[in-house]
Design an enzyme around this catalytic site. Structure first.
Site, PDB file in Angstrom:
ATOM      1  N   ASP A  75     -12.837 -25.935 -27.266  1.00  0.00           N
ATOM      2  CA  ASP A  75     -12.196 -27.043 -26.458  1.00  0.00           C
ATOM      3  C   ASP A  75     -11.139 -27.843 -27.389  1.00  0.00           C
ATOM      4  O   ASP A  75     -10.614 -28.919 -27.081  1.00  0.00           O
ATOM      5  CB  ASP A  75     -13.203 -27.739 -26.092  1.00  0.00           C
ATOM      6  CG  ASP A  75     -13.558 -27.572 -24.243  1.00  0.00           C
ATOM      7  OD1 ASP A  75     -12.762 -26.947 -23.982  1.00  0.00           O
ATOM      8  OD2 ASP A  75     -14.626 -27.653 -24.122  1.00  0.00           O
TER       9      ASP A  75
ATOM     10  N   ARG B 226     -18.876 -29.929 -28.881  1.00  0.00           N
ATOM     11  CA  ARG B 226     -17.487 -30.255 -29.258  1.00  0.00           C
ATOM     12  C   ARG B 226     -17.673 -31.142 -30.583  1.00  0.00           C
ATOM     13  O   ARG B 226     -16.603 -31.695 -31.010  1.00  0.00           O
ATOM     14  CB  ARG B 226     -16.673 -31.025 -28.047  1.00  0.00           C
ATOM     15  CG  ARG B 226     -16.619 -30.053 -27.052  1.00  0.00           C
ATOM     16  CD  ARG B 226     -15.440 -30.462 -26.245  1.00  0.00           C
ATOM     17  NE  ARG B 226     -14.137 -30.826 -26.858  1.00  0.00           N
ATOM     18  CZ  ARG B 226     -13.096 -31.658 -26.206  1.00  0.00           C
ATOM     19  NH1 ARG B 226     -13.307 -32.226 -25.014  1.00  0.00           N
ATOM     20  NH2 ARG B 226     -11.978 -31.679 -26.770  1.00  0.00           N
TER      21      ARG B 226
ATOM     22  N   ARG C  25     -18.870 -39.492 -20.226  1.00  0.00           N
ATOM     23  CA  ARG C  25     -18.685 -39.152 -21.529  1.00  0.00           C
ATOM     24  C   ARG C  25     -18.628 -40.355 -22.482  1.00  0.00           C
ATOM     25  O   ARG C  25     -19.972 -40.619 -23.023  1.00  0.00           O
ATOM     26  CB  ARG C  25     -17.155 -38.311 -21.768  1.00  0.00           C
ATOM     27  CG  ARG C  25     -17.089 -37.211 -20.974  1.00  0.00           C
ATOM     28  CD  ARG C  25     -18.123 -36.107 -21.332  1.00  0.00           C
ATOM     29  NE  ARG C  25     -18.048 -34.693 -20.554  1.00  0.00           N
ATOM     30  CZ  ARG C  25     -17.109 -34.007 -21.050  1.00  0.00           C
ATOM     31  NH1 ARG C  25     -16.225 -34.100 -22.145  1.00  0.00           N
ATOM     32  NH2 ARG C  25     -17.065 -32.714 -20.336  1.00  0.00           N
TER      33      ARG C  25
ATOM     34  N   HIS D 267     -13.345 -37.968 -17.402  1.00  0.00           N
ATOM     35  CA  HIS D 267     -12.590 -38.539 -18.303  1.00  0.00           C
ATOM     36  C   HIS D 267     -11.627 -39.524 -17.512  1.00  0.00           C
ATOM     37  O   HIS D 267     -11.108 -39.063 -16.496  1.00  0.00           O
ATOM     38  CB  HIS D 267     -11.838 -37.718 -19.103  1.00  0.00           C
ATOM     39  CG  HIS D 267     -12.759 -37.238 -20.427  1.00  0.00           C
ATOM     40  ND1 HIS D 267     -12.609 -35.807 -20.986  1.00  0.00           N
ATOM     41  CD2 HIS D 267     -13.489 -37.546 -21.269  1.00  0.00           C
ATOM     42  CE1 HIS D 267     -13.117 -35.648 -21.899  1.00  0.00           C
ATOM     43  NE2 HIS D 267     -13.770 -36.550 -22.185  1.00  0.00           N
TER      44      HIS D 267
ATOM     45  N   CYS E 101      -4.642 -33.950 -21.679  1.00  0.00           N
ATOM     46  CA  CYS E 101      -5.853 -33.412 -22.490  1.00  0.00           C
ATOM     47  C   CYS E 101      -5.363 -32.888 -23.813  1.00  0.00           C
ATOM     48  O   CYS E 101      -6.134 -32.845 -24.884  1.00  0.00           O
ATOM     49  CB  CYS E 101      -6.745 -32.472 -21.859  1.00  0.00           C
ATOM     50  SG  CYS E 101      -7.347 -33.255 -20.118  1.00  0.00           S
TER      51      CYS E 101
HETATM   52  N1  ARG Z   1     -13.563 -28.765 -21.747  1.00  0.00           N
HETATM   53  C1  ARG Z   1     -13.275 -30.016 -22.176  1.00  0.00           C
HETATM   54  C2  ARG Z   1     -14.530 -30.895 -22.059  1.00  0.00           C
HETATM   55  O1  ARG Z   1     -15.194 -30.913 -21.034  1.00  0.00           O
HETATM   56  C3  ARG Z   1     -11.949 -30.544 -21.464  1.00  0.00           C
HETATM   57  C4  ARG Z   1     -11.590 -31.776 -21.937  1.00  0.00           C
HETATM   58  C5  ARG Z   1     -10.485 -32.402 -21.386  1.00  0.00           C
HETATM   59  N2  ARG Z   1      -9.988 -33.372 -22.179  1.00  0.00           N
HETATM   60  C6  ARG Z   1      -9.432 -34.551 -21.674  1.00  0.00           C
HETATM   61  N3  ARG Z   1      -9.008 -35.415 -22.393  1.00  0.00           N
HETATM   62  N4  ARG Z   1      -9.725 -34.718 -20.350  1.00  0.00           N
HETATM   63  O2  ARG Z   1     -14.646 -31.692 -22.958  1.00  0.00           O
END
Ligand code: ARG
Length: 277
Positions: free
Chosen positions: A73, A98, A147, A176, A270
């Site tokens: 990612d 991550r 998140r 997000h 993203c």
């Molecule tokens: N697969 C990543 C996650 O779920 C995607 C992140 C997307 N990034 C963003 N800035 N919205 O963390």
């Protein structure tokens, strides 16, 4: 009311991106990710490269972060930090898959001599933070609910010395802030109201009476996950109605295709972190 045909002025930006050479969907940490879906990393790189070229073609400067194997990612560079006025508030990822990305971003900023502030609260950088330099004297918008922790909003305010307005995200598809809201110039935003709690929707209406509002279809097509230089708005090509609304408001939509990266739950914004001196 948004003035039609208003003169929009682009400002040169400095961005940070990371090639999706190692992109894959190996785990599912948002509702868009399906580990049984085949991913074409070469196609992802091609589409990502078109995005990079588009930004450079618009006159912007793009720095590159070296992608690391085992961090599929990492292409989503927006999540690595949040930079305002030369100060970098570092990220601390929610999911361990991550977590190691944060150190790569930190190393980039420290090597370049930025003032770096390490976080002690969970936050996913510009994925959940947006900055409007001319709105109410300089305003940070911050998302929480999936998140980034609310405590990180207060920490960011102390780190950056800018008021931080907390907005609660309520729909897991918009996990997000940057998939539900974007700055389109130094003082205005575009957003999808359904991603926010009723109270946060009222806050947005109060702060941004001239905001461009997106519908659910454009929002689900990742239309809000855009970057704008104040005139040119680079956005996912599937968000066609939103492109029309932006055009009517005097902006210049620049559609790009990022279908492969959508499988990871991300699009234009993203992939891009803005470096603000
Ligand atoms: N697969 C990543 C996650 O779920 C995607 C992140 C997307 N990034 C963003 N800035 N919205 O963390």
């Amino acid at each position: 009311m948004v003035t039609v045909n208003q003169q929009r002025v682009p400002r040169k930006r400095t961005y940070l991106m990371c090639s999706p050479e190692h992109f894959a969907v190996e785990y599912a940490i948002n509702p868009w990710m399906d580990v049984t879906t085949a991913v074409d990393a070469d196609l992802a790189v091609k589409q990502w490269d078109r995005l990079r070229e588009t930004l450079v073609g618009l006159g912007h400067e793009v720095h590159l972060l070296t992608p690391e194997a085992g961090l599929p990612d990492m292409v989503f560079a927006a999540n690595g930090a949040f930079v305002v006025d030369g100060t970098v508030y570092g990220a601390q990822f929610k999911h361990e898959q991550r977590a190691a990305e944060a150190a790569a971003h930190r190393a980039f900023y420290e090597e370049q001599g930025w003032r770096f502030i390490a976080p002690s609260e969970t936050n996913e950088g510009e994925g959940d933070f947006a900055y409007l330099p001319e709105a109410h004297g300089g305003l940070v918008l911050a998302g929480h609910g999936f998140r980034t922790e609310l405590a990180a909003h207060a920490e960011a305010q102390e780190a950056l010395g800018r008021p931080v307005v907390s907005l609660r995200l309520v729909d897991p598809r918009f996990y997000h802030l940057d998939v539900a809201l974007a700055s389109i110039d130094d003082e205005n935003v575009v957003y999808y109201p359904g991603a926010f709690s009723a109270a946060s929707q009222r806050v947005l209406t109060q702060l941004f009476p001239d905001a461009v509002v997106a519908d659910d279809e454009d929002a689900l097509a990742f239309g809000l996950n855009l970057v704008s230089d104040g005139l040119n708005v680079v956005l996912n090509n599937e968000a066609t109605r939103l492109a029309g609304k932006l055009k009517a408001a005097g902006y210049h939509p620049v559609p790009v295709e990022l279908a492969e990266l959508k499988k990871g739950g991300g699009s234009v914004k993203c992939c891009i972190a803005e470096l603000r001196h």
